[in-house]
Design a protein around this motif. Sequence first.
Motif, short mmCIF file in Angstrom:
data_model
loop_
_atom_site.label_atom_id
_atom_site.label_comp_id
_atom_site.label_asym_id
_atom_site.label_seq_id
_atom_site.Cartn_x
_atom_site.Cartn_y
_atom_site.Cartn_z
N LEU A 189 0.82 -1.21 0.00
CA LEU A 189 0.00 0.00 0.00
C LEU A 189 0.86 1.27 0.00
CD1 LEU A 189 -2.97 0.94 0.19
CD2 LEU A 189 -2.76 0.85 2.69
N ALA A 190 1.99 1.20 0.71
CA ALA A 190 2.88 2.37 0.83
C ALA A 190 3.40 2.81 -0.54
CB ALA A 190 4.04 2.05 1.76
N LYS A 191 3.50 1.87 -1.47
CA LYS A 191 4.01 2.20 -2.82
C LYS A 191 3.08 3.18 -3.53
CE LYS A 191 6.87 -1.80 -3.73
NZ LYS A 191 6.60 -3.05 -3.05
N LYS A 192 1.80 3.19 -3.12
CA LYS A 192 0.82 4.09 -3.77
C LYS A 192 0.67 5.41 -3.02
CE LYS A 192 -1.88 0.02 -4.97
NZ LYS A 192 -2.87 -0.76 -4.27
N GLY A 193 1.39 5.57 -1.91
CA GLY A 193 1.21 6.77 -1.09
C GLY A 193 2.42 7.69 -1.12
N ASP A 194 2.26 8.85 -0.48
CA ASP A 194 3.34 9.84 -0.38
C ASP A 194 3.97 9.74 1.01
OD1 ASP A 194 4.95 12.03 -0.14
OD2 ASP A 194 3.36 13.53 -0.47
N MET A 230 -12.67 11.29 13.75
CA MET A 230 -13.55 12.16 14.53
C MET A 230 -13.95 13.40 13.75
SD MET A 230 -11.96 11.55 18.26
CE MET A 230 -12.34 13.10 18.97
N LYS A 231 -13.04 13.81 12.84
CA LYS A 231 -13.36 14.98 12.02
C LYS A 231 -14.10 14.59 10.74
CE LYS A 231 -9.00 17.04 13.30
NZ LYS A 231 -7.66 17.12 12.73
N ASN A 232 -14.46 13.28 10.68
CA ASN A 232 -15.15 12.75 9.49
C ASN A 232 -14.39 12.96 8.19
OD1 ASN A 232 -17.42 11.45 10.42
ND2 ASN A 232 -18.48 13.40 10.74
N ILE A 233 -13.06 12.93 8.29
CA ILE A 233 -12.23 13.06 7.09
C ILE A 233 -11.91 11.65 6.59
CG2 ILE A 233 -10.00 13.89 6.19
CD1 ILE A 233 -10.02 15.97 8.47
N ASP A 234 -12.10 11.42 5.31
CA ASP A 234 -11.76 10.10 4.74
C ASP A 234 -10.26 9.84 4.90
OD1 ASP A 234 -14.26 9.42 4.02
OD2 ASP A 234 -14.08 10.07 1.92
N LEU A 235 -9.93 8.62 5.33
CA LEU A 235 -8.51 8.29 5.52
C LEU A 235 -7.84 8.06 4.17
CD1 LEU A 235 -8.65 5.65 8.41
CD2 LEU A 235 -8.03 8.07 8.60
N ASN A 236 -6.66 8.65 4.00
CA ASN A 236 -5.85 8.30 2.84
C ASN A 236 -4.89 7.21 3.31
OD1 ASN A 236 -3.88 8.08 0.86
ND2 ASN A 236 -4.24 10.17 0.16
N LYS A 237 -5.37 5.97 3.18
CA LYS A 237 -4.63 4.84 3.77
C LYS A 237 -3.23 4.68 3.18
CE LYS A 237 -8.70 2.24 5.15
NZ LYS A 237 -9.37 0.95 5.17
N ALA A 238 -3.13 4.96 1.89
CA ALA A 238 -1.81 4.80 1.25
C ALA A 238 -0.81 5.81 1.80
CB ALA A 238 -1.95 4.95 -0.27
N ASN A 239 -1.28 7.05 2.03
CA ASN A 239 -0.39 8.06 2.61
C ASN A 239 0.00 7.71 4.04
OD1 ASN A 239 -0.26 9.60 0.34
ND2 ASN A 239 -1.67 11.20 1.02
#
Length: 340
Positions: A189-194, A230-239
């Motif tokens: 997954l990390a390969k797709k994130g920053d 808690m802030k209802n922000i979608d997680l960017n799992k790759a990041n």
Amino acid sequence: MKDYKILGIETSCDETSASVVVNGRRVLSNIITSQIDIHKKYGGVVPEIASRNHINVISQVVDAALLESSTTMEDIDAIAVTYAPGLEGALLVGLSYGKALAFSANKKLIGINHIEGHIFANFLENENLEPPFIALIVSGGHTHIAKVLDYGKYQVLGKTRDDAIGEAYDKVARVLGLEYPGGPKIDALAKKGDPDSINFPKIYLDKDSLDFSFSGLKSSVLNYINSQKMKNIDLNKANIAASFQKAAIEVAVNKTLKAAEMENINKIVLAGGVAANSALRFEMENKCKEKNIELNYPSNVYCTDNGAMIASCGYYKFINNEFSDFDLNAKATLKLGDSQ
Ligand code: KG4
Ligand code: ZN
């Protein structure tokens, strides 16, 4: 020189494995049955279930290792078996089986420290590798930097003061909803994130310390995930995966290089399940090239738990006449370098 064949048996966690290795270096067979699919639904290894499953397959696994290597017990010179550290019930299955087989076939028994075994995985594919070297041992249960002075001679230079690095990988993966074991899933997954998107703490402890601490990094990632939720922000799992991995790997790489520099040794080996991590290998390769340090790491199959590394370690004890008695017991905890 006569060839010696060692049968290695490994059951310390959730892999049942047996292997036949010649002279500590040449693998004739390496049979591994993994229980990952069984433990996956619980999110981690359940010790009692692990023991029961080792019992179910141990004799087939050992038979398959002999068959695939075209050897019989008559050809085997000694039996090496992991007796510590690990899950006590799981260790007992392999150890009891190894003892019974050694006793019935009139072979020598050699108890192996699992952490030590991981280091020997490096000898299986590189016939020119010789100590001394610095070893970074990174797995689900251990994080060590050791100076390997000779076969079986170690000086632990640093270790984790809390969680093992693999444990942190598995925990972060679990919170991200990735299946056990999470290490390889985070790696992918990390390969797709920053990796620079989130600034997680890189924990170096005291200046010049070669010890590790991963619990702070783990908590920081978990807190970040909770606050986003808690802030209802979608997680960017790759990041998240990439940034967590960067923080963990950077510290491991820098401390290992520092150990090599402090000890004036220009050879490094990686060992343990997390040594399969592509970012760790990449960073280590770059830094070692820069500093003219020789680097070795095993293929993925020899990074995670396997019988071949146990057989290799057993060979070097065999040629030094370091054998175990039949009253050897399993031990859940044992340090690298401690004797039975
Ligand atoms: O050496 P090992 O099979 O068992 C122990 O002795 O603990 O290591 C298993 C650990 C697990 O935590 C798993 O998630 C991790 O190694 N692992 C990885 C990778 N492959 C396995 N961690 C990060 N990246 C990988 N590619
Ligand atoms: Zn292991």
